[in-house]
Design an enzyme around this catalytic site. Structure first.
Site, PDB file in Angstrom:
ATOM      1  N   GLN A  86       0.775  -1.030  -0.002  1.00  0.00           N
ATOM      2  CA  GLN A  86       0.047   0.153  -0.165  1.00  0.00           C
ATOM      3  C   GLN A  86       0.867   1.185   0.048  1.00  0.00           C
ATOM      4  OE1 GLN A  86      -1.600   0.643   4.453  1.00  0.00           O
ATOM      5  NE2 GLN A  86      -1.561  -1.407   3.839  1.00  0.00           N
ATOM      6  N   HIS A  88       0.109   5.954   0.424  1.00  0.00           N
ATOM      7  CA  HIS A  88      -0.760   6.790   1.128  1.00  0.00           C
ATOM      8  C   HIS A  88      -0.378   8.292   0.294  1.00  0.00           C
ATOM      9  CE1 HIS A  88      -1.612   3.930   3.953  1.00  0.00           C
ATOM     10  NE2 HIS A  88      -0.540   3.908   4.385  1.00  0.00           N
ATOM     11  N   GLU A 123       3.028   7.571   8.224  1.00  0.00           N
ATOM     12  CA  GLU A 123       3.071   6.431   9.674  1.00  0.00           C
ATOM     13  C   GLU A 123       4.407   6.376   9.870  1.00  0.00           C
ATOM     14  OE1 GLU A 123       2.056   2.350   7.625  1.00  0.00           O
ATOM     15  OE2 GLU A 123       0.378   4.051   7.303  1.00  0.00           O
ATOM     16  N   HIS A 246       4.759   0.094   0.746  1.00  0.00           N
ATOM     17  CA  HIS A 246       5.362  -0.659   1.830  1.00  0.00           C
ATOM     18  C   HIS A 246       4.255  -1.952   2.321  1.00  0.00           C
ATOM     19  CE1 HIS A 246       2.779   2.629   3.648  1.00  0.00           C
ATOM     20  NE2 HIS A 246       2.519   1.796   4.363  1.00  0.00           N
ATOM     21  N   ARG A 265      -3.831   0.481  -2.430  1.00  0.00           N
ATOM     22  CA  ARG A 265      -3.159  -0.872  -2.184  1.00  0.00           C
ATOM     23  C   ARG A 265      -2.694  -1.079  -3.659  1.00  0.00           C
ATOM     24  NH1 ARG A 265      -7.613  -0.794   0.989  1.00  0.00           N
ATOM     25  NH2 ARG A 265      -7.250  -1.339   3.126  1.00  0.00           N
TER      26      ARG A 265
END
Length: 383
Positions: A86, A88, A123, A246, A265
């Site tokens: 995935q 972001h 993240e 990642h 994804r």
């Protein structure tokens, strides 16, 4: 003020049945326990254990102090198997995508929706297990070409390895689009790579066997060979910015992210993959996936501060030669004790935390951590 909170771990299939309970000293549920969420995210807001402390509010999504005001989500994550590949979006990409899908009239829960909100989702993961295994970012295609060639000389494998020659960004983009295109040639390549890995040694073969067991026939098995394989030791942190492709593979860690649901994804999943949108947000620049170094503002304190305003993570160890530590807060914080027993004190009073307990700290400029020996993770907005 200090308000005690708790939650029930999410039971995603890839979760461990023992790791979160083992860390926090709780009773295992008997099923998978993948993520314990500590925050105000509406998907699983933390419960307020004594609503009287928060004016009657029963969770952080309904308490005015935290509802819609926490830019981060703190998690305990325990992966017993690989998560999906995935990436972001950046803040600009998330905002534009959210507005575009709203203008198109897509319902909030529409399956074809990519952007659930207008926010980015960087993240980090703090490794607790030894090791914590992950895939992180594209590597130099020359490294991938060599690793793939070691799997054997089947025609499909040799042809794919040869295609990884050229300008790295263009090569990686082209290979990603082709692998996720679902052609018969891709299926042939995946089959050849999986078969070759059964009789091979080395990191690439091990990665293929792990992913094939969890997601047989998935093109992400080969796409993973274009990425950095990372094994973190306890205490090491991996930061995953916008555009970074990642997947966590196995391990226990403390995860901290921006409070967003925007996930694009790229394989290792039965869920929908929007290849053009994924490619539009991916960063195809090869990287060396190295741990994020901590700052050490005081004895017993490690601070992991990425280049985003949403969050920073403090890891605090007190006891013995470091009886206490003082922490400056940059906003409403969430603290989780993972070992021992500690006392938190501020202008509004104090409370004791033992292993497995968590608390929201609001309206405090500074807190002191001491009164025992233990480990505390503290999440708060970045400076």
């Amino acid at each position: 003020m200090f308000v005690r909170i708790g939650n029930t771990p999410r039971d995603y299939a890839w979760g461990s049945t023992t790791a979160i309970a083992g860390l926090l000293g709780t009773r295992p549920s008997g099923g998978p326990e993948a993520e314990l969420w500590l925050g105000a995210h509406p998907g699983s807001p933390s419960r307020i254990l004594d609503p009287a402390e928060a004016g009657g509010a029963r969770d952080l999504a309904s308490w005015p102090v935290t509802a819609g005001k926490l830019p981060y989500l703190l998690k305990v994550l325990a992966a017993d198997g690989p998560l999906s590949l995935q990436a972001h979006p950046s803040p600009e990409q998330a905002r534009a995508g959210f507005e575009r899908e709203n203008a198109a009239g897509l319902a909030a829960d529409a399956p074809e929706r990519n952007y659930k909100d207008p926010f980015h989702k960087p993240e980090l993961i703090y490794a607790l297990s030894d090791p914590f295994d992950a895939l992180c970012g594209f590597r130099d295609p020359a490294l991938s070409r060599a690793a793939i060639a070691e799997l054997g000389d089947a025609p499909a494998i040799a042809a794919f390895a040869a295609s990884l020659d050229g300008e790295p960004g263009a090569v990686l983009r082209r290979a990603t689009e082709w692998l996720l295109g679902g052609s018969a040639e891709v299926r042939e390549l995946v089959s050849a790579v999986v078969e070759a890995a059964e009789g091979s040694d080395g990191e690439a073969a091990g990665t293929v066997r792990m992913l094939s067991a969890a997601f047989p026939g998935d093109p992400g098995i080969v796409l993973a060979l274009l990425l950095n394989r990372v094994s973190l030791s306890p205490g090491e942190v991996l930061y995953l910015p916008a555009g970074n492709i990642h997947a966590y593979l196995h391990g226990l860690g403390i995860e901290l992210m921006a409070a967003s649901d925007n996930v694009l994804r790229g394989g290792l999943t039965p869920k929908r993959i929007d290849v053009p949108e994924l490619v539009s947000v991916l960063d195809f620049s090869p990287i060396a996936a190295t741990p994020l170094p901590p700052e050490r503002p005081a004895p017993g304190v490690e601070e992991f501060r990425p280049d985003v305003p949403d969050f920073t993570l403090d890891h605090i160890e007190v006891g013995g030669d470091v009886p206490s530590a003082e922490i400056a807060l940059t906003g409403t914080a969430i603290a989780l004790c993972t070992a021992g027993e500690l006392e938190l004190s501020g202008a509004a009073g104090s409370l004791r935390l033992t292993r497995g307990e968590a608390v929201v700290v609001a309206g405090e400029d500074r807190i002191a951590v001491g009164g025992g020996a233990g480990t505390l993770f503290l999440a708060m907005p970045n400076r």
